[in-house]
Design an enzyme around this catalytic site. Structure first.
Site, PDB file in Angstrom:
ATOM      1  N   LYS A  53       0.844  -1.206   0.000  1.00 55.07           N
ATOM      2  CA  LYS A  53       0.000   0.000   0.000  1.00 55.07           C
ATOM      3  C   LYS A  53       0.876   1.251   0.000  1.00 55.07           C
ATOM      4  CE  LYS A  53      -3.743  -2.480   2.296  1.00 55.07           C
ATOM      5  NZ  LYS A  53      -4.384  -2.858   3.567  1.00 55.07           N
ATOM      6  N   GLN A  97      -4.163  -1.194   9.699  1.00 57.70           N
ATOM      7  CA  GLN A  97      -4.078  -2.566   9.182  1.00 57.70           C
ATOM      8  C   GLN A  97      -4.611  -3.549  10.225  1.00 57.70           C
ATOM      9  OE1 GLN A  97      -3.056  -3.375   5.965  1.00 57.70           O
ATOM     10  NE2 GLN A  97      -3.848  -5.388   6.497  1.00 57.70           N
ATOM     11  N   ASP A 120     -10.907   2.856   4.106  1.00 57.30           N
ATOM     12  CA  ASP A 120     -11.155   1.409   4.055  1.00 57.30           C
ATOM     13  C   ASP A 120     -12.645   1.126   3.942  1.00 57.30           C
ATOM     14  OD1 ASP A 120      -9.143  -0.454   3.952  1.00 57.30           O
ATOM     15  OD2 ASP A 120      -8.671  -0.341   6.100  1.00 57.30           O
TER      16      ASP A 120
END
Ligand code: NAD
Length: 303
Positions: A53, A97, A120
């Site tokens: 990412k 994460q 997200d």
């Protein structure tokens, strides 16, 4: 033999589109999208996801902060860190994460992120916006958004199509089922969601013009479950072995070689949905940056 839908190629195309948006943003506002990736601990899978990412964000010219925290960070400290980024005007996207260590409540952490920076798409406010539908400033969760984008770019007609989704998780099955049934681009489908309690999964799958499989069971979908000519999106990522060089051998939820003989279009694993997920994260961050920058402009206009 089925046409292979390459997520890798589509990702390249999307990232090129986003790179030119970043240029346009720089020209108009003198700013670039800002993304922070927060990694707690050193789980190898998480490290490799975050690394990818970060690399992608940097390639796009984002302002990228990779904030690594020790496994021992307290929940309170993590929440305070998130609040700092909530307040930071140069950060438009906050990604934590998952999974987090056991002593930290994941739900609390997700709730702490400003929904307008939740790229997200996991915050309940964004899930609510997704259910309501339309362009309401929300962020779609990245994997379902990537699935829908692949279907559109593959040229598959979705309007009126029978869509069967295998799996009902919060991050894939449930949201993609809602999204395909919405009004709008890449949607307007008739959706059936099947799961472990469904009586005859094969019968449902056989009706699908578009079959989306997110079960996490290698080889679950047999070729005779697939309607001839159907578009098959295989979301599963299963480790089925280890190569002689020690690398993981991955496989999807569909018996790929056999399915290719029946399906019209199909996504491979790896190189299918996976790359699209990252592309959608970047797309959400660019969208967030535009929203923040244009809103800031509106806020500073004389009233
Ligand atoms: P999950 O385990 O949370 O959910 C799986 C769902 O499938 C459950 O709802 C369950 O009811 C259903 N299911 C399981 N076995 C079944 C069976 N035999 N028959 C019918 N239904 C069954 O998983 P998830 O997080 O939704 O992920 C699913 C798969 O997709 C996993 O392999 C995961 O690694 C992969 N995944 C890939 C990406 C990506 O970016 N490519 C992103 C997320 C998940």
């Amino acid at each position: 033999s089925a046409e292979i839908i390459s997520g890798t190629d589509m990702r390249t195309a999307i990232l090129e589109e986003l790179a030119s948006e970043v240029e346009a943003m720089k020209a108009k506002h003198g700013k670039v999208p800002g993304l922070v990736t927060i990694l707690v601990g050193e789980n190898p899978a998480s490290v490799s996801y975050v690394t990818l990412k970060v690399k992608t964000a940097l390639k796009l010219g984002f302002h990228e902060i990779q904030d690594s925290q020790p496994e021992s960070i307290s929940e309170e400290e993590l929440l305070a860190l998130i609040e700092r980024y909530n307040q930071d005007p140069d950060i438009h996207g906050i990604l934590v994460q998952l999974p987090l260590p056991k002593h930290i409540n994941e739900e609390k952490v997700i709730y702490a992120i400003n929904p307008d920076k939740d790229v997200d798409g996991f915050h309940p406010v964004n899930l609510g916006r997704m259910v309501i539908g339309g362009d309401n400033g929300g962020f779609l969760p990245c994997t379902p958004a990537g699935i829908q984008e692949m279907i559109v770019r593959s040229g598959t007609e979705t309007s009126g199509a029978e869509v069967v989704v295998v799996g009902r998780s919060n991050i894939v099955g449930k949201p993609i089922s809602v999204m395909m049934g919405q009004k709008g681009r890449g949607a307007n489908s008739t959706v059936t969601m099947v799961h472990t309690r469904t009586h005859d999964i094969a019968e449902h799958c056989k009706r699908a013009d578009i079959l989306i499989v997110a079960a996490g069971v290698p080889g679950l979908v047999k070729p005779d479950w697939i309607k001839p000519g159907a578009t098959v999106i295989d979301v599963g990522v299963n480790r089925v072995g280890t190569s002689t060089t020690g690398k993981a051998i991955l496989s999807g939820d569909v018996d790929f070689a056999e399915a290719c003989k029946v399906a019209g279009k199909i996504t491979p694993v790896p190189g299918g949905v996976g790359p699209m997920t990252i592309a959608m994260l970047m797309k959400n961050t660019v969208k967030s940056a535009w929203m923040h920058l244009e809103r800031t402009m509106a806020d500073t206009l004389p009233r």
